[in-house]
Design a protein around this motif. Structure first.
Motif, short mmCIF file in Angstrom:
data_model
loop_
_atom_site.label_atom_id
_atom_site.label_comp_id
_atom_site.label_asym_id
_atom_site.label_seq_id
_atom_site.Cartn_x
_atom_site.Cartn_y
_atom_site.Cartn_z
N GLY A 1 13.78 -1.37 -9.05
CA GLY A 1 12.51 -1.12 -8.37
C GLY A 1 12.66 0.22 -8.02
O GLY A 1 11.72 0.62 -7.09
N ALA A 2 13.39 1.30 -8.47
CA ALA A 2 13.40 2.62 -7.81
C ALA A 2 12.22 3.21 -8.36
O ALA A 2 11.70 4.39 -7.65
CB ALA A 2 14.45 3.33 -8.59
N VAL A 3 11.35 2.79 -9.38
CA VAL A 3 10.11 3.43 -9.72
C VAL A 3 8.88 3.35 -8.84
O VAL A 3 7.87 3.68 -8.88
CB VAL A 3 9.51 3.18 -11.10
CG1 VAL A 3 10.72 3.53 -12.20
CG2 VAL A 3 9.54 1.40 -11.17
N LEU A 4 9.17 2.23 -8.02
CA LEU A 4 8.12 1.91 -7.02
C LEU A 4 7.70 3.05 -6.04
O LEU A 4 6.48 2.93 -5.61
CB LEU A 4 8.55 0.61 -5.99
CG LEU A 4 8.86 -0.63 -6.94
CD1 LEU A 4 9.23 -1.73 -6.11
CD2 LEU A 4 7.45 -1.05 -7.86
N ASP A 5 8.62 3.88 -5.93
CA ASP A 5 8.38 5.01 -4.81
C ASP A 5 7.94 6.28 -5.40
O ASP A 5 8.37 6.62 -6.63
CB ASP A 5 9.87 5.11 -4.16
CG ASP A 5 9.52 6.17 -3.09
OD1 ASP A 5 9.72 6.15 -1.76
OD2 ASP A 5 9.55 7.57 -3.59
N GLU A 6 6.74 6.58 -5.19
CA GLU A 6 6.14 7.65 -6.01
C GLU A 6 6.98 8.89 -5.99
O GLU A 6 7.01 9.53 -6.96
CB GLU A 6 4.68 8.09 -5.20
CG GLU A 6 3.85 8.91 -6.07
CD GLU A 6 2.58 9.47 -5.36
OE1 GLU A 6 2.16 8.75 -4.32
OE2 GLU A 6 2.11 10.20 -5.90
N SER A 7 7.73 9.24 -4.79
CA SER A 7 8.64 10.46 -4.69
C SER A 7 9.57 10.24 -5.61
O SER A 7 10.13 11.24 -6.58
CB SER A 7 9.16 10.86 -3.35
OG SER A 7 9.94 9.77 -3.04
N ASN A 8 10.25 9.18 -5.93
CA ASN A 8 11.34 8.77 -7.08
C ASN A 8 10.72 9.08 -8.41
O ASN A 8 11.37 9.87 -9.38
CB ASN A 8 11.85 7.46 -6.97
CG ASN A 8 12.66 7.12 -5.76
OD1 ASN A 8 13.03 8.07 -5.02
ND2 ASN A 8 13.02 5.92 -5.70
N ARG A 9 9.58 8.54 -8.62
CA ARG A 9 9.05 8.72 -10.04
C ARG A 9 8.63 10.06 -10.39
O ARG A 9 9.00 10.67 -11.30
CB ARG A 9 7.44 8.18 -10.08
CG ARG A 9 7.48 6.53 -9.96
CD ARG A 9 6.14 5.86 -10.50
NE ARG A 9 4.93 6.20 -9.67
CZ ARG A 9 4.63 5.54 -8.61
NH1 ARG A 9 5.39 4.44 -8.37
NH2 ARG A 9 3.28 5.82 -8.03
#
Ligand code: S3P
Length: 178
Positions: free
Chosen positions: A84-92
């Motif tokens: 689920g790490a990609v759910l966060d825009e800053s992570n992406r």
């Protein structure tokens, strides 16, 4: 030519990020960094304990820090991200900025077979993994697509074959670099 970018693997639970990541890390002679392991080490708790005590929201906050720390590593690494790490825009953004991101695209039924029943993953608790993974896949497809520089389909392929495809995508990226 040296390439300082991290090789980043994203995809759902059961897509093979850790095992494929291990193979790629070995071939590239790079360390394998797993964001779930960073979260567990930094909080001295298991993922299940974190979900129980802080909820998914609390887990995502810790995960954001783990992604930032993994990306900030000066040593080029292979980074396996929690599903689920990609759910966060800053992570992406961070992952795309510091790494070459490969989405291990995996149909829910294939992912369900790999994780099996009772995997201990909080988001699959008390649900049939296939059904739950199908719902998550639908909800997350856009985020994976936005995060990824390349897509590798994993259905019907061995771990080695998936690792080959990831390495090819990474090499092609390196060759087209100015
Ligand atoms: C999650 C995936 C898990 C772990 C957590 C939440 C998700 O990692 O981060 O249980 O939201 O898909 P894996 O993909 O490595 O199983």
């Amino acid at each position: 030519m040296s390439d300082e970018r991290h090789l980043v693997l994203v995809g759902p639970m059961g897509s093979g990020k850790s095992t494929v990541g291990e193979r790629c890390a070995r071939r590239l002679e790079r360390p394998l960094v797993d964001t779930d392991e960073i979260v567990e080490a930094q909080s001295a708790s298991t993922i299940a304990e974190i979900f129980r005590d802080l909820g998914e929201r609390g887990f995502r906050e810790l995960e954001r820090r783990a992604v930032a720390d993994a990306c900030a590593s000066p040593t080029p690494a292979v980074i396996a991200c929690g599903g689920g790490a990609v759910l966060d825009e800053s992570n992406r953004e961070e992952l795309r900025d510091r790494g070459f991101v490969v989405w291990l695209d995996t149909p829910a039924e294939v992912a369900a077979e790999r994780v099996g029943e009772g995997s201990g993953r909080p988001l699959l608790d008390g649900a049939a993994p296939g059904e739950r993974l199908a719902v998550l896949a639908e909800a997350r497809a856009r985020a994976y697509r936005d995060a990824a520089h390349a897509v590798v389909e994993t259905a019907g392929r061995s771990i080695e074959a998936v690792a080959d495809a990831v390495m090819d995508a990474f090499a092609a990226r390196r060759e087209t670099r100015a």
